[in-house]
Design a protein around this motif. Structure first.
Motif, PDB file in Angstrom:
ATOM      1  N   LEU A  90       0.853  -1.281   0.107  1.00  0.00           N
ATOM      2  CA  LEU A  90      -0.041   0.146  -0.088  1.00  0.00           C
ATOM      3  C   LEU A  90       0.867   1.349  -0.063  1.00  0.00           C
ATOM      4  CD1 LEU A  90      -3.052  -0.923   2.374  1.00  0.00           C
ATOM      5  CD2 LEU A  90      -2.859  -0.762   0.073  1.00  0.00           C
ATOM      6  N   HIS A  91       2.200   1.146   0.655  1.00  0.00           N
ATOM      7  CA  HIS A  91       2.823   2.365   0.576  1.00  0.00           C
ATOM      8  C   HIS A  91       3.942   2.481  -0.432  1.00  0.00           C
ATOM      9  CE1 HIS A  91       1.009   1.991   4.854  1.00  0.00           C
ATOM     10  NE2 HIS A  91       1.186   3.451   4.658  1.00  0.00           N
ATOM     11  N   THR A  92       4.033   1.419  -1.329  1.00  0.00           N
ATOM     12  CA  THR A  92       4.783   1.530  -2.198  1.00  0.00           C
ATOM     13  C   THR A  92       4.417   2.673  -3.396  1.00  0.00           C
ATOM     14  OG1 THR A  92       4.789  -0.765  -2.361  1.00  0.00           O
ATOM     15  CG2 THR A  92       5.532   0.393  -4.338  1.00  0.00           C
ATOM     16  N   GLU A  93       5.582   3.568  -3.586  1.00  0.00           N
ATOM     17  CA  GLU A  93       5.332   4.515  -4.558  1.00  0.00           C
ATOM     18  C   GLU A  93       5.165   4.261  -6.079  1.00  0.00           C
ATOM     19  OE1 GLU A  93       8.146   7.556  -3.622  1.00  0.00           O
ATOM     20  OE2 GLU A  93       6.992   8.335  -1.857  1.00  0.00           O
ATOM     21  N   VAL A  94       4.176   4.933  -6.702  1.00  0.00           N
ATOM     22  CA  VAL A  94       4.055   4.753  -8.099  1.00  0.00           C
ATOM     23  C   VAL A  94       4.061   5.931  -8.762  1.00  0.00           C
ATOM     24  CG1 VAL A  94       2.404   3.742  -9.759  1.00  0.00           C
ATOM     25  CG2 VAL A  94       2.464   2.677  -7.452  1.00  0.00           C
ATOM     26  N   THR A  95       4.851   6.004  -9.752  1.00  0.00           N
ATOM     27  CA  THR A  95       4.997   7.171 -10.603  1.00  0.00           C
ATOM     28  C   THR A  95       4.421   7.223 -12.215  1.00  0.00           C
ATOM     29  OG1 THR A  95       7.396   7.680  -9.650  1.00  0.00           O
ATOM     30  CG2 THR A  95       6.903   8.938 -11.678  1.00  0.00           C
ATOM     31  N   VAL A  96       3.724   8.148 -12.273  1.00  0.00           N
ATOM     32  CA  VAL A  96       2.950   8.213 -13.725  1.00  0.00           C
ATOM     33  C   VAL A  96       3.610   9.472 -14.490  1.00  0.00           C
ATOM     34  CG1 VAL A  96       0.749   8.517 -14.928  1.00  0.00           C
ATOM     35  CG2 VAL A  96       0.943   7.018 -12.835  1.00  0.00           C
ATOM     36  N   GLY A  97       3.779   9.361 -15.657  1.00  0.00           N
ATOM     37  CA  GLY A  97       4.438  10.219 -16.586  1.00  0.00           C
ATOM     38  C   GLY A  97       5.933  10.409 -16.393  1.00  0.00           C
ATOM     39  N   GLY A  98       6.318  11.636 -16.836  1.00  0.00           N
ATOM     40  CA  GLY A  98       7.796  12.044 -16.875  1.00  0.00           C
ATOM     41  C   GLY A  98       8.025  13.451 -17.184  1.00  0.00           C
ATOM     42  N   GLY A  99       9.183  13.790 -16.596  1.00  0.00           N
ATOM     43  CA  GLY A  99       9.759  15.296 -16.820  1.00  0.00           C
ATOM     44  C   GLY A  99       8.898  16.164 -15.898  1.00  0.00           C
ATOM     45  N   GLN A 100       8.436  17.208 -16.526  1.00  0.00           N
ATOM     46  CA  GLN A 100       7.427  18.116 -15.684  1.00  0.00           C
ATOM     47  C   GLN A 100       6.159  17.410 -15.551  1.00  0.00           C
ATOM     48  OE1 GLN A 100       8.526  21.017 -14.652  1.00  0.00           O
ATOM     49  NE2 GLN A 100      10.634  20.572 -15.345  1.00  0.00           N
ATOM     50  N   MET A 137       2.900   9.031  -6.345  1.00  0.00           N
ATOM     51  CA  MET A 137       2.148   8.909  -4.931  1.00  0.00           C
ATOM     52  C   MET A 137       2.079   7.418  -4.574  1.00  0.00           C
ATOM     53  SD  MET A 137      -1.413  11.252  -5.558  1.00  0.00           S
ATOM     54  CE  MET A 137      -2.218  10.351  -6.896  1.00  0.00           C
ATOM     55  N   THR A 138       1.790   7.188  -3.397  1.00  0.00           N
ATOM     56  CA  THR A 138       1.638   5.862  -2.842  1.00  0.00           C
ATOM     57  C   THR A 138       0.672   5.071  -3.611  1.00  0.00           C
ATOM     58  OG1 THR A 138       0.160   6.230  -0.936  1.00  0.00           O
ATOM     59  CG2 THR A 138       2.531   6.332  -0.700  1.00  0.00           C
ATOM     60  N   LEU A 139       0.772   3.874  -3.458  1.00  0.00           N
ATOM     61  CA  LEU A 139      -0.455   2.854  -4.042  1.00  0.00           C
ATOM     62  C   LEU A 139      -1.903   3.506  -3.551  1.00  0.00           C
ATOM     63  CD1 LEU A 139      -1.457   0.857  -6.284  1.00  0.00           C
ATOM     64  CD2 LEU A 139      -0.800  -0.982  -4.640  1.00  0.00           C
ATOM     65  N   HIS A 140      -1.807   3.455  -2.291  1.00  0.00           N
ATOM     66  CA  HIS A 140      -2.855   3.607  -1.311  1.00  0.00           C
ATOM     67  C   HIS A 140      -3.461   5.081  -1.806  1.00  0.00           C
ATOM     68  CE1 HIS A 140      -4.881   4.877   2.567  1.00  0.00           C
ATOM     69  NE2 HIS A 140      -5.562   3.816   2.283  1.00  0.00           N
ATOM     70  N   HIS A 141      -2.703   6.145  -1.855  1.00  0.00           N
ATOM     71  CA  HIS A 141      -3.205   7.422  -2.568  1.00  0.00           C
ATOM     72  C   HIS A 141      -3.883   7.242  -4.014  1.00  0.00           C
ATOM     73  CE1 HIS A 141      -1.169   9.393   0.869  1.00  0.00           C
ATOM     74  NE2 HIS A 141      -2.142   9.953   0.777  1.00  0.00           N
ATOM     75  N   TRP A 142      -3.108   6.456  -5.034  1.00  0.00           N
ATOM     76  CA  TRP A 142      -3.562   6.350  -6.237  1.00  0.00           C
ATOM     77  C   TRP A 142      -4.949   5.909  -6.141  1.00  0.00           C
ATOM     78  CZ3 TRP A 142      -2.420   8.753 -10.378  1.00  0.00           C
ATOM     79  CH2 TRP A 142      -1.188   8.914 -10.713  1.00  0.00           C
TER      80      TRP A 142
END
Length: 451
Positions: free
Chosen positions: A61-71, A76-81
């Motif tokens: 749940l607290h694993t960070e997931v990144t979407v997109g790139g650059g600017q 956010m964490t998986l829980h926040h997503w």
């Protein structure tokens, strides 16, 4: 019955797939399925959170997931997503349901709408008062909005299990009540559970909202442009401090609810096109070789789309993903609460947990039933046909099932307070169980007497 003529082409394996898929589709479309699936996911989350996989569950749940790139990168964490992103789709469906009910449904007629609106108001105010009486000071006071909500999937699922023991009008009443309840929850979240505001981002969100409204007024009916701007609205609200899930509700209210063609115009167009298709078919029956017939069939298909409101089409398409994907994932991510059954006495003694339980069980019962009694007693409204106050009490108990929205509000109220969040979630689970069981038993007894 019209006699079926012509041929139907079936691929080699199509009949076999039909035999597999048809029972599944029938099961999915049953009214109880969403509530049952939600219950199963909640149980699975509880088992995981109280078993050997608990640590891995929290780590995931607290694993960070990144979407997109650059600017344009967002992390956010998986829980926040799940809570900030995926739940925006749930709020989109809620907004579409609200808009439909307000324009053409049970809430469109002021006289019919008064009873469920009053019942929902009582079912929000009285539970909040119960909670506030037990949590007037300290950090726990922030959770007063938790017992205000009703989980429509659970409540309707439990009612549907009673079958013919409850009048159909009770289902209609509870649906209208729960929809008004959802609207109240949206307002409470927007006004009282908003973080510190970023005025620049908020201004961007307002600008996007006006652009969406301009598209509506300009007659743009394709859902795709609304969806693309809806993503930008979500991003702007996420940066602004207003909870991002409200983007779903705002987006829903901008999507057109009126069809381009009314029924008479569509039927007239369809008759003309069908005549032309018959004439073209007489000259060349193979549609692959007959461009005239293909163009008329395409025009007929486009007319079918124009005869339906874009909001209605989108609500229909989003209902299954929301009910059978978004909400179960939310339950898996948020219902995993460590439970120590030997310490249940401490839970019932904790003001936050007790406030939630008292609010959802007693507050909903007294608030909903009391307001309905007042409206009927004052002559402002009448009970729907086939209902009596025993039915209303049963619906009020079912209204105490606050699972999805109550846990969502708890996450907002106690985002930085793990202990109170744990107590609030535990209170929601216990209260929903108590309210659901007592409501089910009560309505079963009432139904048996009437039988």
């Amino acid at each position: 019955m019209n006699k079926q003529t012509g041929k139907e082409y079936l691929a080699p394996w199509e009949r076999a797939f039909d035999r597999v898929l048809t029972p599944l589709e029938e099961f999915i479309h049953r009214q109880t399925t969403s509530g049952i699936l939600l219950m199963l996911c909640a149980v699975v989350a509880l088992i995981i959170a109280n078993g050997p996989l608990a640590e891995a569950y929290q780590h995931l749940l607290h694993t960070e997931v990144t979407v997109g790139g650059g600017q344009m990168m967002l992390t956010m964490t998986l829980h926040h997503w799940v809570n900030d992103g995926l739940m925006a789709l749930f709020f989109l469906v809620v907004g579409l349901e609200l808009k439909r009910e307000l324009l053409v449904g049970e809430l469109a007629n002021p006289k019919q709408a008064l009873l469920p609106i009053a019942a929902a108001a009582g079912g929000m105010v009285v539970p909040a008062l119960f909670y506030f009486l037990l949590n007037q000071e300290g950090d726990g006071a922030r959770g007063w909005g938790i017992p205000m909500a009703t989980d429509i999937a659970f409540a309707l699922g439990a009612l549907a299990l009673l079958g013919r023991r409850v009048p159909p009008s009770l289902l209609t009443f509870l649906v209208a009540l729960a929809i008004v309840d959802d609207l109240g929850a949206v307002v409470v979240i927007a006004l009282f559970y908003t973080a510190e505001l970023d005025l620049l981002a908020l201004g961007s969100a307002v600008g996007i909202l006006f652009l969406l409204l301009a598209m509506n007024r300009g007659g743009i009916r394709s859902v795709l442009p609304y969806g693309l701007l809806g993503v930008l609205l979500w991003l702007a609200l996420l940066k602004s401090g207003v909870h991002a899930t409200l983007a779903g509700v705002f987006l829903a209210f901008t999507i057109p609810m009126k069809p381009k063609l009314d029924t008479e115009r569509f039927l007239a167009n369809a008759r003309g096109l069908l005549d032309e298709i018959r004439e073209a078919h007489a000259r060349e029956p193979n549609i692959i070789l007959n461009d005239q017939m293909r163009s008329r069939v395409t025009a007929l298909a486009e007319g079918v789309g124009l005869a339906q409101a874009p909001a209605q089409i989108l609500e229909h398409r989003m209902h299954i993903p929301s009910a059978y994907l978004v909400i179960p994932i939310f339950a898996l991510a948020n219902a995993g609460i460590p439970m120590e059954f030997g310490a249940m006495g401490d839970v019932f003694a904790h003001p936050v947990a007790l406030g939630v339980i008292m609010g959802l069980v007693l507050g909903k019962l007294l608030g909903i039933t009391g307001m309905v009694w007042l409206v009927v007693k004052m002559g402002w409204g009448t009970l729907p046909r086939g209902l009596n106050f025993a039915h209303i009490m049963g619906a009020a108990l079912m209204g105490g099932i606050g699972f999805t929205m109550s846990i969502f509000v708890a996450e907002l109220a106690f985002a930085d307070d793990p202990q109170n969040l744990l107590m609030a979630k535990t209170g929601v689970l216990l209260a929903s169980f108590i309210a659901g069981v007592t409501g089910f038993v009560w309505l079963r007894i009432v139904g048996r007497k009437e039988d």
